[in-house]
Structures are given as structure tokens and as C-alpha cells.
Write an enzyme that holds these catalytic residues in place. Structure first.
Site, short mmCIF file in Angstrom:
data_model
loop_
_atom_site.label_atom_id
_atom_site.label_comp_id
_atom_site.label_asym_id
_atom_site.label_seq_id
_atom_site.Cartn_x
_atom_site.Cartn_y
_atom_site.Cartn_z
CD GLU A 123 -4.00 -1.85 7.59
OE1 GLU A 123 -2.95 -2.24 7.08
OE2 GLU A 123 -4.45 -0.71 7.42
CG ASN A 143 -1.77 1.21 1.36
OD1 ASN A 143 -1.85 2.01 0.41
ND2 ASN A 143 -2.41 1.39 2.50
CD1 TRP A 144 4.06 1.09 -2.37
CD2 TRP A 144 3.92 1.72 -4.52
NE1 TRP A 144 4.90 0.28 -3.10
CE2 TRP A 144 4.83 0.64 -4.42
CE3 TRP A 144 3.68 2.28 -5.78
CZ2 TRP A 144 5.50 0.12 -5.53
CZ3 TRP A 144 4.34 1.76 -6.88
CH2 TRP A 144 5.24 0.70 -6.76
CE LYS A 145 -0.40 3.52 4.57
NZ LYS A 145 -0.35 3.70 6.00
CG HIS A 158 -6.11 2.49 5.31
ND1 HIS A 158 -5.65 3.44 6.18
CD2 HIS A 158 -5.10 1.59 5.16
CE1 HIS A 158 -4.41 3.15 6.54
NE2 HIS A 158 -4.05 2.03 5.93
N GLY A 166 1.91 2.99 10.75
CA GLY A 166 2.87 4.07 10.55
C GLY A 166 3.62 4.50 11.79
CD GLU A 214 -3.02 5.99 6.52
OE1 GLU A 214 -3.01 5.87 5.29
OE2 GLU A 214 -2.10 5.55 7.25
CB SER A 253 4.59 -0.88 12.25
OG SER A 253 4.16 0.45 12.42
P1 PGA Z 1 2.48 0.86 7.69
O1 PGA Z 1 1.06 1.01 6.96
O2 PGA Z 1 3.05 -0.46 7.25
O3 PGA Z 1 3.28 2.01 7.21
O4 PGA Z 1 2.21 0.88 9.16
C1 PGA Z 1 0.19 -0.08 6.86
C2 PGA Z 1 -1.13 0.35 6.31
O5 PGA Z 1 -1.59 1.44 6.65
O6 PGA Z 1 -1.73 -0.37 5.51
#
Ligand code: PGA
Length: 261
Positions: A168, A9-11, A96, A174, A98, A215
């Protein structure tokens, strides 16, 4: 043991140069591991086609990070499921934290997206997870149940066939603080038991995978992937560096080989 599914997931990261570099190097090294894993790359919408053109001949799949609830029409700035499907997307990440947090996505919206993805025969990656506060108050299971119940209530438990649930924990995304693998294993067991309540469900709900995200890195991937109910990983930061993402795929391959001799 079934193949684990490893999703990048490159966001909101990357540009034409960094993505080209990633893909050139990644493709150079990933071939020996393709048959042991299902690999998905989810770039920002604008780079979906670029990534697709690079991976379409390999056994690597394209994931989108979002989809609109509408199929077409006057919805400025949105991307529809038809468009995603048209350019080769197979997986769509929804729910997600976010998006729940920064874009006010409710369970109702996520529910609509889940429905749409299934109707068009793509695979939803439904993210669920508890906040730090919920964890502290011992409300993790309640929070997860609440997120799952919206899908179950509106679409039925059957909707989870050919789907992915990504557990998650919000406190882990993150932050560099990954959840303990034993803790994750227990939560995944809980999710599976919640969905598969009886033999009927076991017979009817096929191809549901429960992934972990939060993470994940080259140090913790092995312990996570060794857990029997962790069917794969959703990798954010560590998927941006091709060496790291490749190492995680190699670790997953080794575990698959060890369990399938
Ligand atoms: P992260 O993100 O590996 O940077 O914690 C995971 C995610 O949000 O899918």
C-alpha cells in the site's frame, strides 16, 4: 491461476443502517462470484459480529482492522485476538499506514501483532508501503525491505506462510491516485523475490499472497488484477458502496474465469 483475494477495509465508516443496507444488497448479488474469489469484509470492531451473522453461511470471510498486542487483562479499550477469533474473525489487518501514523505503531508493535495472529491461526494482512518522500528519493525498495525485515528477523521467513502482504503506497491511499499497475507488478515481483530467495523458501513458504491497496476503484481494478503478481486487492473507499465493491469482485471473477478455462 489462484483465486484473488478481495478485501474491503471499511475503516472508521458505517452505522447499523448503512451496513445492513450494504449487506442486504451485496448478498443478493454476490452469490455467482463467490467461487471465483476469496472475499473478506473488515468493518469497524463494533460491527464485526453484525457482519459475521450476515456472512457466516456464505463463503465470505470476516476481517478485523486491528488487534491488541495483549491477549487479556487490564488493557482498557482494546480488543484481543481471542475475542476476534471467538466471534469468527479470520483475517486481521496490521501495519496499515493510518495506524502507523495516527497511532504511532512501530515495526516492533506490528511484529508482535503478526506473531500473535499467526499463533492463533488467523491470517495477517501485513500492510507495507513507501511514503511520497521515499518514492521521490528512490527509496521505495529500502522502505519495504525495512518493514519486512522486522518480521523476518524476529519470526523468520517461514512466518509468511499462510499470510498476506498488502503493498500500500502511502501516497496513494485515499488520494484517488492509484499506483500504475506495471509499477505495482514490479514492486510485487520485488517483494516475492525478497521473500523467496531460493528453492528451499519456495518449498517452505506456502500460501503467501501479495495484495495491492491504494485508491482501487471500478476503473483501475481490471488493469491491476490482470498483473500476474497482484494476488488481490485491499479496497478502502470503493468498498463502502456495495455496487462498486461488487463490480470489483465481478472484474476479478472474469479474470479468474479467463485464466482458468
Ligand atoms: P483507499 O484505501 O482504497 O481508500 O485508498 C485503501 C486502504 O487504505 O487500505
Amino acid at each position: 491461476m489462484k483465486k484473488k483475494i478481495i478485501v474491503a477495509n471499511w475503516k472508521l465508516n458505517g452505522n447499523t443502517k448503512t451496513i445492513s443496507n450494504f449487506l442486504i444488497n451485496f448478498k443478493l448479488h454476490v452469490l455467482p462470484y463467490l467461487k471465483y474469489n476469496t472475499i473478506v469484509i473488515s468493518p469497524s470492531t463494533i460491527y464485526l459480529e453484525r457482519v459475521y451473522n450476515n456472512i457466516q453461511n456464505l463463503n465470505i470471510f470476516l476481517g478485523a482492522q486491528n488487534v491488541d498486542v495483549n491477549i487479556k487483562g487490564s488493557f482498557t479499550g482494546e480488543t484481543s485476538i481471542l475475542m476476534l477469533k471467538d466471534i469468527g474473525v479470520k483475517y486481521v489487518i496490521i501495519g496499515h499506514s493510518e495506524r502507523r501514523f495516527f497511532h504511532n505503531e512501530t515495526n516492533e508493535i506490528i511484529n508482535k501483532k503478526f506473531d500473535l495472529i499467526k499463533k492463533f491461526n488467523l491470517i495477517p494482512i501485513l500492510c507495507i508501503g513507501e511514503s511520497q518522500d521515499e518514492k521521490n528519493k528512490n527509496q521505495t525498495k529500502e522502505a519495504l525491505k525495512n518493514q519486512l525485515n522486522h518480521i523476518i528477523k524476529h519470526l523468520g521467513i517461514q512466518a509468511f506462510s499462510n499470510s498476506i502482504i498488502a503493498y500500500e503506497p502511502i501516497w496513494s491511499i485515499g488520494t484517488g491516485i492509484s499506483a500504475d499497475p506495471i509499477y505495482v507488478q514490479k514492486i510485487h515481483q520485488f517483494i516475492k523475490n525478497y521473500i523467496y530467495k531460493n528453492q528451499n523458501d519456495i518449498n517452505n513458504i506456502k500460501n503467501l499472497s501479495i495484495q495491492y491497496g491504494g485508491s482501487v476503484n471500478i476503473k483501475n481494478a481490471k488493469n491491476l488484477l490482470e498483473q500476474p503478481d497482484i494476488d488481490g486487492l485491499l479496497v478502502g473507499n470503493s468498498s463502502l458502496i456495495y455496487e462498486d465493491f461488487l463490480k470489483i469482485i465481478k472484474i476479478s471473477s472474469d479474470i479468474f474465469k479467463k485464466n482458468n478455462i
